[in-house]
Design a protein around this motif. Structure first.
Motif, PDB file in Angstrom:
ATOM      1  N   PHE A   1      -0.663 -47.832  28.388  1.00 27.42           N
ATOM      2  CA  PHE A   1      -1.797 -47.310  27.632  1.00 27.42           C
ATOM      3  C   PHE A   1      -2.849 -48.409  27.542  1.00 27.42           C
ATOM      4  O   PHE A   1      -2.526 -49.544  27.172  1.00 27.42           O
ATOM      5  CB  PHE A   1      -1.398 -46.987  26.187  1.00 27.42           C
ATOM      6  N   HIS A   2      -4.085 -48.077  27.843  1.00 25.75           N
ATOM      7  CA  HIS A   2      -5.194 -48.974  27.506  1.00 25.75           C
ATOM      8  C   HIS A   2      -5.897 -48.380  26.296  1.00 25.75           C
ATOM      9  O   HIS A   2      -6.179 -47.170  26.265  1.00 25.75           O
ATOM     10  CB  HIS A   2      -6.185 -49.094  28.666  1.00 25.75           C
ATOM     11  N   ILE A   3      -6.153 -49.226  25.325  1.00 26.01           N
ATOM     12  CA  ILE A   3      -6.819 -48.810  24.090  1.00 26.01           C
ATOM     13  C   ILE A   3      -8.148 -49.553  24.008  1.00 26.01           C
ATOM     14  O   ILE A   3      -8.194 -50.768  24.240  1.00 26.01           O
ATOM     15  CB  ILE A   3      -5.960 -49.179  22.856  1.00 26.01           C
ATOM     16  N   HIS A   4      -9.198 -48.823  23.684  1.00 23.97           N
ATOM     17  CA  HIS A   4     -10.538 -49.414  23.649  1.00 23.97           C
ATOM     18  C   HIS A   4     -11.124 -49.284  22.246  1.00 23.97           C
ATOM     19  O   HIS A   4     -11.843 -48.328  21.958  1.00 23.97           O
ATOM     20  CB  HIS A   4     -11.427 -48.686  24.683  1.00 23.97           C
ATOM     21  N   PRO A   5     -10.766 -50.246  21.375  1.00 27.05           N
ATOM     22  CA  PRO A   5     -11.351 -50.194  20.023  1.00 27.05           C
ATOM     23  C   PRO A   5     -12.863 -50.382  20.127  1.00 27.05           C
ATOM     24  O   PRO A   5     -13.352 -51.059  21.034  1.00 27.05           O
ATOM     25  CB  PRO A   5     -10.705 -51.385  19.304  1.00 27.05           C
ATOM     26  N   ARG A   6     -13.598 -49.790  19.192  1.00 25.70           N
ATOM     27  CA  ARG A   6     -15.070 -49.887  19.244  1.00 25.70           C
ATOM     28  C   ARG A   6     -15.552 -51.318  19.005  1.00 25.70           C
ATOM     29  O   ARG A   6     -16.617 -51.697  19.449  1.00 25.70           O
ATOM     30  CB  ARG A   6     -15.719 -48.999  18.182  1.00 25.70           C
ATOM     31  N   ASP A   7     -14.749 -52.115  18.261  1.00 28.51           N
ATOM     32  CA  ASP A   7     -15.255 -53.415  17.811  1.00 28.51           C
ATOM     33  C   ASP A   7     -14.454 -54.597  18.334  1.00 28.51           C
ATOM     34  O   ASP A   7     -14.580 -55.699  17.818  1.00 28.51           O
ATOM     35  CB  ASP A   7     -15.258 -53.440  16.278  1.00 28.51           C
TER      36      ASP A   7
ATOM     37  N   ARG B   1     -11.047 -35.504  25.865  1.00 29.15           N
ATOM     38  CA  ARG B   1     -12.511 -35.479  25.785  1.00 29.15           C
ATOM     39  C   ARG B   1     -12.975 -36.801  26.377  1.00 29.15           C
ATOM     40  O   ARG B   1     -12.682 -37.852  25.813  1.00 29.15           O
ATOM     41  CB  ARG B   1     -12.985 -35.322  24.338  1.00 29.15           C
ATOM     42  N   TYR B   2     -13.626 -36.704  27.498  1.00 24.99           N
ATOM     43  CA  TYR B   2     -13.934 -37.922  28.257  1.00 24.99           C
ATOM     44  C   TYR B   2     -15.158 -38.641  27.721  1.00 24.99           C
ATOM     45  O   TYR B   2     -16.157 -38.014  27.381  1.00 24.99           O
ATOM     46  CB  TYR B   2     -14.113 -37.562  29.733  1.00 24.99           C
ATOM     47  N   THR B   3     -15.043 -39.980  27.654  1.00 27.35           N
ATOM     48  CA  THR B   3     -16.182 -40.765  27.166  1.00 27.35           C
ATOM     49  C   THR B   3     -17.171 -41.044  28.295  1.00 27.35           C
ATOM     50  O   THR B   3     -18.344 -41.269  28.031  1.00 27.35           O
ATOM     51  CB  THR B   3     -15.717 -42.130  26.617  1.00 27.35           C
ATOM     52  N   GLU B   4     -16.658 -41.095  29.529  1.00 22.56           N
ATOM     53  CA  GLU B   4     -17.476 -41.439  30.693  1.00 22.56           C
ATOM     54  C   GLU B   4     -18.178 -42.770  30.505  1.00 22.56           C
ATOM     55  O   GLU B   4     -19.270 -42.983  31.000  1.00 22.56           O
ATOM     56  CB  GLU B   4     -18.459 -40.306  31.008  1.00 22.56           C
ATOM     57  N   SER B   5     -17.534 -43.689  29.782  1.00 18.37           N
ATOM     58  CA  SER B   5     -18.106 -45.019  29.573  1.00 18.37           C
ATOM     59  C   SER B   5     -17.916 -45.899  30.794  1.00 18.37           C
ATOM     60  O   SER B   5     -18.608 -46.895  30.954  1.00 18.37           O
ATOM     61  CB  SER B   5     -17.427 -45.698  28.372  1.00 18.37           C
ATOM     62  N   GLY B   6     -16.943 -45.560  31.641  1.00 17.75           N
ATOM     63  CA  GLY B   6     -16.663 -46.394  32.812  1.00 17.75           C
ATOM     64  C   GLY B   6     -15.761 -47.573  32.492  1.00 17.75           C
ATOM     65  O   GLY B   6     -15.389 -48.341  33.384  1.00 17.75           O
ATOM     66  N   ALA B   7     -15.397 -47.734  31.219  1.00 15.71           N
ATOM     67  CA  ALA B   7     -14.571 -48.889  30.826  1.00 15.71           C
ATOM     68  C   ALA B   7     -13.259 -48.903  31.582  1.00 15.71           C
ATOM     69  O   ALA B   7     -12.742 -49.968  31.935  1.00 15.71           O
ATOM     70  CB  ALA B   7     -14.299 -48.850  29.322  1.00 15.71           C
ATOM     71  N   ASP B   8     -12.715 -47.721  31.863  1.00 19.56           N
ATOM     72  CA  ASP B   8     -11.408 -47.647  32.528  1.00 19.56           C
ATOM     73  C   ASP B   8     -11.431 -48.255  33.918  1.00 19.56           C
ATOM     74  O   ASP B   8     -10.385 -48.645  34.442  1.00 19.56           O
ATOM     75  CB  ASP B   8     -10.947 -46.182  32.588  1.00 19.56           C
TER      76      ASP B   8
ATOM     77  N   TRP C   1     -10.346 -44.162  21.562  1.00 21.25           N
ATOM     78  CA  TRP C   1     -10.646 -44.161  23.004  1.00 21.25           C
ATOM     79  C   TRP C   1      -9.475 -44.817  23.733  1.00 21.25           C
ATOM     80  O   TRP C   1      -9.051 -45.930  23.377  1.00 21.25           O
ATOM     81  CB  TRP C   1     -11.909 -44.950  23.290  1.00 21.25           C
ATOM     82  N   HIS C   2      -8.965 -44.165  24.759  1.00 20.14           N
ATOM     83  CA  HIS C   2      -7.800 -44.705  25.468  1.00 20.14           C
ATOM     84  C   HIS C   2      -7.686 -44.083  26.855  1.00 20.14           C
ATOM     85  O   HIS C   2      -8.353 -43.079  27.153  1.00 20.14           O
ATOM     86  CB  HIS C   2      -6.518 -44.411  24.668  1.00 20.14           C
ATOM     87  N   TRP C   3      -6.834 -44.659  27.673  1.00 20.83           N
ATOM     88  CA  TRP C   3      -6.449 -44.026  28.930  1.00 20.83           C
ATOM     89  C   TRP C   3      -5.020 -44.461  29.239  1.00 20.83           C
ATOM     90  O   TRP C   3      -4.495 -45.385  28.615  1.00 20.83           O
ATOM     91  CB  TRP C   3      -7.421 -44.323  30.067  1.00 20.83           C
ATOM     92  N   PHE C   4      -4.377 -43.756  30.170  1.00 23.64           N
ATOM     93  CA  PHE C   4      -2.947 -43.953  30.409  1.00 23.64           C
ATOM     94  C   PHE C   4      -2.649 -43.874  31.896  1.00 23.64           C
ATOM     95  O   PHE C   4      -3.271 -43.115  32.621  1.00 23.64           O
ATOM     96  CB  PHE C   4      -2.151 -42.853  29.683  1.00 23.64           C
ATOM     97  N   ASP C   5      -1.680 -44.656  32.313  1.00 25.67           N
ATOM     98  CA  ASP C   5      -1.219 -44.561  33.703  1.00 25.67           C
ATOM     99  C   ASP C   5       0.279 -44.844  33.732  1.00 25.67           C
ATOM    100  O   ASP C   5       0.815 -45.481  32.818  1.00 25.67           O
ATOM    101  CB  ASP C   5      -1.954 -45.570  34.594  1.00 25.67           C
ATOM    102  N   LEU C   6       0.915 -44.352  34.771  1.00 24.46           N
ATOM    103  CA  LEU C   6       2.324 -44.684  34.964  1.00 24.46           C
ATOM    104  C   LEU C   6       2.432 -45.997  35.723  1.00 24.46           C
ATOM    105  O   LEU C   6       1.484 -46.434  36.378  1.00 24.46           O
ATOM    106  CB  LEU C   6       3.019 -43.580  35.767  1.00 24.46           C
ATOM    107  N   CYS C   7       3.617 -46.608  35.655  1.00 21.52           N
ATOM    108  CA  CYS C   7       3.882 -47.777  36.470  1.00 21.52           C
ATOM    109  C   CYS C   7       4.188 -47.299  37.899  1.00 21.52           C
ATOM    110  O   CYS C   7       4.221 -46.100  38.173  1.00 21.52           O
ATOM    111  CB  CYS C   7       5.036 -48.580  35.877  1.00 21.52           C
ATOM    112  N   ALA C   8       4.407 -48.262  38.785  1.00 20.27           N
ATOM    113  CA  ALA C   8       4.526 -47.919  40.205  1.00 20.27           C
ATOM    114  C   ALA C   8       5.693 -46.986  40.487  1.00 20.27           C
ATOM    115  O   ALA C   8       5.658 -46.237  41.464  1.00 20.27           O
ATOM    116  CB  ALA C   8       4.658 -49.203  41.021  1.00 20.27           C
TER     117      ALA C   8
END
Ligand SMILES: [Fe+2]
Length: 188
Positions: free
Chosen positions: A108-114, A161-168, A135-142
């Motif tokens: 899990f990647h977590i993107h706190p606002r601050d 609900r996508y932020t489309e911030s591009g941070a991922d 705000w977060h995104w998730f992926d599996l390992c290999a």
């Protein structure tokens, strides 16, 4: 046990209490669960839910969750890459994202606002509760394997609900636990 990295700060947090405290600072509840009786990680869903019934009921009472199910993802799961493509773009939900890991691993990647983005690698025995709106995104390992209990406040609210911030796009979905193989390089 989960471990946490803060890629932009070159920081790693490990050990249950340190991880629990660190995640609590960004509003994420981290617990380790034990089954009430031994249960195989690949046991039928009803058996798994019964073995963790006490923990599930406690969390339901605390968080207003009404249903629990078991999700199984394997390398052979039809449509796997399409499903992962939806999870690995930064998003948020109208309800909490609650996962207890039975088998496999994920990140899990977590993107706190601050503060800086953090990467949490979860493994069996880990319970994560990511609050609604995070705000977060998730992926599996290999190895592309995860089996997890999910809890829902309202299953219909679990729409990304996508932020489309591009941070991922700024972070590699590479798991850092032992024995992992890096993802193959992206083809551009
Ligand atoms: Fe999500």
């Amino acid at each position: 046990m989960a471990s946490v990295k803060v890629p932009d700060e070159g920081r790693t947090v490990s050990g249950f209490e340190a991880v629990r405290r660190f995640l609590a600072e960004v509003g994420i509840d981290y617990q380790r669960w034990q089954p009430s009786h031994p249960v195989a990680a690949d046991a039928p869903a009803e058996e798994v839910l019964a073995a963790y019934g006490r923990e599930i009921d406690r969390l339901k009472a605390e968080g207003g969750y009404v249903t629990a199910d078991v999700i199984d993802v394997k390398p052979t799961t039809p449509g796997l890459e399409g499903m992962l493509a939806k999870f690995r773009c930064e998003h948020w939900h109208d309800e909490d994202e609650v996962r207890f890991i039975l088998e496999g691993r994920g990140i899990f990647h977590i993107h706190p606002r601050d503060r800086a983005v953090l990467a949490i690698e979860v493994e069996p025995g880990d319970l994560l509760r990511v609050p609604r709106g995070t705000w977060h995104w998730f992926d599996l390992c290999a190895d592309r394997r995860i089996r997890a209990i999910r809890l829902f406040q309202d299953a219909s609210g679990w729409t990304p609900r996508y932020t489309e911030s591009g941070a991922d796009r700024g972070y590699q979905p590479v798991c850092f636990g032992t024995g992992d193989l890096p993802h193959p390089p992206a083809v551009s």
